[in-house]
Scaffold this motif. Sequence first.
Motif, PDB file in Angstrom:
ATOM      1  N   PHE A 197       0.831  -1.201   0.000  1.00 51.05           N
ATOM      2  CA  PHE A 197       0.000   0.000   0.000  1.00 51.05           C
ATOM      3  C   PHE A 197       0.869   1.256   0.000  1.00 51.05           C
ATOM      4  O   PHE A 197       0.520   2.264  -0.610  1.00 51.05           O
ATOM      5  CB  PHE A 197      -0.963  -0.014   1.198  1.00 51.05           C
ATOM      6  CG  PHE A 197      -2.122   0.905   0.992  1.00 51.05           C
ATOM      7  CD1 PHE A 197      -3.091   0.605   0.043  1.00 51.05           C
ATOM      8  CD2 PHE A 197      -2.239   2.083   1.706  1.00 51.05           C
ATOM      9  CE1 PHE A 197      -4.152   1.473  -0.186  1.00 51.05           C
ATOM     10  CE2 PHE A 197      -3.298   2.952   1.486  1.00 51.05           C
ATOM     11  CZ  PHE A 197      -4.258   2.647   0.539  1.00 51.05           C
ATOM     12  N   ASN A 198       2.018   1.168   0.651  1.00 50.48           N
ATOM     13  CA  ASN A 198       2.935   2.304   0.609  1.00 50.48           C
ATOM     14  C   ASN A 198       3.417   2.541  -0.822  1.00 50.48           C
ATOM     15  O   ASN A 198       3.475   3.676  -1.302  1.00 50.48           O
ATOM     16  CB  ASN A 198       4.122   2.049   1.540  1.00 50.48           C
ATOM     17  CG  ASN A 198       5.100   3.214   1.534  1.00 50.48           C
ATOM     18  OD1 ASN A 198       6.063   3.216   0.775  1.00 50.48           O
ATOM     19  ND2 ASN A 198       4.822   4.229   2.336  1.00 50.48           N
ATOM     20  N   MET A 199       3.753   1.464  -1.512  1.00 51.43           N
ATOM     21  CA  MET A 199       4.198   1.575  -2.901  1.00 51.43           C
ATOM     22  C   MET A 199       3.082   2.133  -3.783  1.00 51.43           C
ATOM     23  O   MET A 199       3.323   2.954  -4.670  1.00 51.43           O
ATOM     24  CB  MET A 199       4.630   0.187  -3.394  1.00 51.43           C
ATOM     25  CG  MET A 199       5.141   0.151  -4.811  1.00 51.43           C
ATOM     26  SD  MET A 199       6.462   1.339  -5.131  1.00 51.43           S
ATOM     27  CE  MET A 199       7.839   0.235  -5.337  1.00 51.43           C
ATOM     28  N   PHE A 200       1.866   1.694  -3.512  1.00 54.02           N
ATOM     29  CA  PHE A 200       0.705   2.192  -4.259  1.00 54.02           C
ATOM     30  C   PHE A 200       0.575   3.707  -4.076  1.00 54.02           C
ATOM     31  O   PHE A 200       0.453   4.454  -5.047  1.00 54.02           O
ATOM     32  CB  PHE A 200      -0.566   1.479  -3.771  1.00 54.02           C
ATOM     33  CG  PHE A 200      -1.825   1.948  -4.445  1.00 54.02           C
ATOM     34  CD1 PHE A 200      -2.174   1.468  -5.697  1.00 54.02           C
ATOM     35  CD2 PHE A 200      -2.659   2.876  -3.837  1.00 54.02           C
ATOM     36  CE1 PHE A 200      -3.332   1.903  -6.333  1.00 54.02           C
ATOM     37  CE2 PHE A 200      -3.818   3.319  -4.464  1.00 54.02           C
ATOM     38  CZ  PHE A 200      -4.152   2.827  -5.713  1.00 54.02           C
ATOM     39  N   LEU A 201       0.633   4.158  -2.827  1.00 57.75           N
ATOM     40  CA  LEU A 201       0.465   5.590  -2.551  1.00 57.75           C
ATOM     41  C   LEU A 201       1.616   6.408  -3.134  1.00 57.75           C
ATOM     42  O   LEU A 201       1.403   7.468  -3.731  1.00 57.75           O
ATOM     43  CB  LEU A 201       0.373   5.833  -1.038  1.00 57.75           C
ATOM     44  CG  LEU A 201      -0.895   5.333  -0.341  1.00 57.75           C
ATOM     45  CD1 LEU A 201      -0.793   5.559   1.165  1.00 57.75           C
ATOM     46  CD2 LEU A 201      -2.143   6.022  -0.888  1.00 57.75           C
ATOM     47  N   ARG A 202       2.840   5.910  -2.975  1.00 60.58           N
ATOM     48  CA  ARG A 202       3.990   6.655  -3.495  1.00 60.58           C
ATOM     49  C   ARG A 202       3.906   6.803  -5.010  1.00 60.58           C
ATOM     50  O   ARG A 202       4.209   7.848  -5.574  1.00 60.58           O
ATOM     51  CB  ARG A 202       5.294   5.942  -3.120  1.00 60.58           C
ATOM     52  CG  ARG A 202       5.819   6.380  -1.753  1.00 60.58           C
ATOM     53  CD  ARG A 202       7.272   6.017  -1.606  1.00 60.58           C
ATOM     54  NE  ARG A 202       7.451   4.566  -1.630  1.00 60.58           N
ATOM     55  CZ  ARG A 202       8.529   3.948  -2.099  1.00 60.58           C
ATOM     56  NH1 ARG A 202       9.531   4.652  -2.591  1.00 60.58           N
ATOM     57  NH2 ARG A 202       8.616   2.635  -2.072  1.00 60.58           N
ATOM     58  N   SER A 203       3.495   5.711  -5.679  1.00 64.49           N
ATOM     59  CA  SER A 203       3.408   5.748  -7.145  1.00 64.49           C
ATOM     60  C   SER A 203       2.339   6.738  -7.584  1.00 64.49           C
ATOM     61  O   SER A 203       2.563   7.576  -8.455  1.00 64.49           O
ATOM     62  CB  SER A 203       3.076   4.357  -7.686  1.00 64.49           C
ATOM     63  OG  SER A 203       4.043   3.425  -7.258  1.00 64.49           O
ATOM     64  N   ARG A 204       1.162   6.655  -6.959  1.00 64.99           N
ATOM     65  CA  ARG A 204       0.059   7.544  -7.346  1.00 64.99           C
ATOM     66  C   ARG A 204       0.400   8.994  -7.031  1.00 64.99           C
ATOM     67  O   ARG A 204       0.018   9.911  -7.760  1.00 64.99           O
ATOM     68  CB  ARG A 204      -1.234   7.153  -6.624  1.00 64.99           C
ATOM     69  CG  ARG A 204      -1.740   5.734  -6.854  1.00 64.99           C
ATOM     70  CD  ARG A 204      -2.056   5.397  -8.283  1.00 64.99           C
ATOM     71  NE  ARG A 204      -0.936   4.992  -9.105  1.00 64.99           N
ATOM     72  CZ  ARG A 204      -0.329   3.794  -9.072  1.00 64.99           C
ATOM     73  NH1 ARG A 204      -0.723   2.870  -8.240  1.00 64.99           N
ATOM     74  NH2 ARG A 204       0.673   3.523  -9.894  1.00 64.99           N
ATOM     75  N   SER A 205       1.124   9.188  -5.941  1.00 66.95           N
ATOM     76  CA  SER A 205       1.517  10.542  -5.554  1.00 66.95           C
ATOM     77  C   SER A 205       2.366  11.186  -6.646  1.00 66.95           C
ATOM     78  O   SER A 205       2.234  12.377  -6.938  1.00 66.95           O
ATOM     79  CB  SER A 205       2.290  10.475  -4.239  1.00 66.95           C
ATOM     80  OG  SER A 205       3.115  11.596  -4.091  1.00 66.95           O
TER      81      SER A 205
END
Lengths: 360, 360
Positions: A197-205
């Motif tokens: 989920f951290n990777m998901f948020l960082r990518s979308r950010s």
Amino acid sequence: MDMVRNFHMAQGLGETSYAQNSPLQKEVIESVMDITLRSAMEACAAETVSIADLGCSSGRNTLSVVENVIRAVCERRREATQQLPEFMVFLNDLPSNDFNTLFSLVPEFVQKLKAEHDDGGGILVSVAGAPGNFYGRLFPSSSLHFITSFTSLHWLSQVPAGLLNNEESVNKGNIYMSPASPPLVATLYFERFQKDFNMFLRSRSQELVVGGKMVFSFIGRRSHDSHEKINECLLLEALEKSLSILVSQKLVTEEKLDSFNLPFYAPSTQELEDQVYREGSFTIDSMKQAHDWTIHEYAPKMLSNFSRAIIESFICHHFGEEIIEPLFETYTQLLCEKLVAREDIGWSKIIVVLCKSAAS
Amino acid sequence: MDMVRNFHMAQGLGETSYAQNSPLQKEVIESVMDITLRSAMEACAAETVSIADLGCSSGRNTLSVVENVIRAVCERRREATQQLPEFMVFLNDLPSNDFNTLFSLVPEFVQKLKAEHDDGGGILVSVAGAPGNFYGRLFPSSSLHFITSFTSLHWLSQVPAGLLNNEESVNKGNIYMSPASPPLVATLYFERFQKDFNMFLRSRSQELVVGGKMVFSFIGRRSHDSHEKINECLLLEALEKSLSILVSQKLVTEEKLDSFNLPFYAPSTQELEDQVYREGSFTIDSMKQAHDWTIHEYAPKMLSNFSRAIIESFICHHFGEEIIEPLFETYTQLLCEKLVAREDIGWSKIIVVLCKSAAS
């Protein structure tokens, strides 16, 4: 199993296809439509509006979201007597998703939207399929205004590595973080969720412009305690039981079942909030949890088909194609019994709206 | 036949698939690689470089072009000690194209490019499939820097409408603008080409940024005289003859053959130049014609498979699937005879580089 290469909803448009077996997902989408459209109208003020649906799969659900978003954004522009924007729409899923079936629906979809907004020159709606893993970068920096993702984020990027310790399963007889799993299993699933989920948020950010928004909804736990009995997972519980029946019928070996785990994690709202704060690029516009009871409205055979459309690729990959028919017959039977016996079935979904903040 | 819905190269990766039967197209791409890369390096100076390949089909050819373009642009940046850009790559074809097969190649493709350019953080390469008709708008305004299109633009958007006059064919016994066709047929094909190519240029003109470039290559005529015997079309000539043999064998009715026409037009360089000047948004960086003799290097059976991979969808749609096997057996035989008898076979390709000018 390599998720990126092998995980996909059942392909095509046939009886057991995902396209024909996703009314539960359709319900989710309809139930969050209002908040989705409100968020889209706030986020989509550019001349060219770029939106992405992540985990789009291959049926009409994804296009119905996009259609409503485009309609709402156009409506808002008209009210403000502004020019209609052009739309760039990305439909994302893993490369093994059935994009061919999805793309066969695109010409009619684009034509319909053009016809609706044909005051002057009509509007431009470009649709593209973006094959890739959303637990990583998919799009160029600051290229998107609005992102949606429905009934996808409960799937992890992979089965937690530690579940098989030197080929010895630490989750014997269970196929997910089930009530019967030892505490270590919950820890391993939670750690995988955190990383993903951290990777998901960082990518979308990185992909969203400042002020861009993201609406997502997926299966969540009602309690923060990961070991609490999770009624929401009736469908998985029945699958686990069905597989163990196949073991007793010698159709599946015990070792095969022991080494099978689904990359599925239903987080609590608290866990989600923690992740969003920790990553730091988003403000939470809204986070809600709702309980769905509509499972009661479907016949067991239909529910069985719904599940099959989602997890058939997992099952085939691990156990082989030959167990599909006996497995889902047993599964349907079990669902019959469970649906009669229990009142508290249903599932809990979490609906989140995040806004990319300027500070990140 | 509705081109957008039904025209596609043979799907999958099997023996008769396009992916396995496109070495001629590969040769074309290799022969124009230098000029493509030079043009790409000139056009791709942005922080996020957006490129599109139109008529990409489903094999590795399209990815090999993109791979080389990305490599060349990165090389140029390194030489100038500039930061590497992010890449947004659109692969376009009609919605019935086999995007599933194409997308299965994407993860490895992206991984390879990332690994090559992993000095620091690696590069971002986003790949998306854009299903749609390139004789019309596909992308938002001013959103692309570089466009390629290889061995596609000789296909018209549709069969010229006037070829069937009240269900009476004006091109009896012929299946394209063949040497035996009456003059009206050449006129009808030329008019369709003019409309289509104008629409193609107008659409690309809106999608390209000023200074953006477009490289395309396709089959052309060597003479401006549309009635001159066109040796280049040996493969079509043999197909026409094969179909008439099937008529004599009562496998196909004469009416069925009379009402069949391919939406194929090979323009001359003069016709292309006229269209570019008339549309007005582009300057011609370069326009060349070259004659390919490599057909001699392939066995008739292989050439037959190459043709089949391209036109099977047309044939099936008009004549039915059952004639495919006898047709391509006859076709292979004819190619054997023709390849022995004639020396001047081969085909002529036109290579064009256009630059979007500021004035438009």
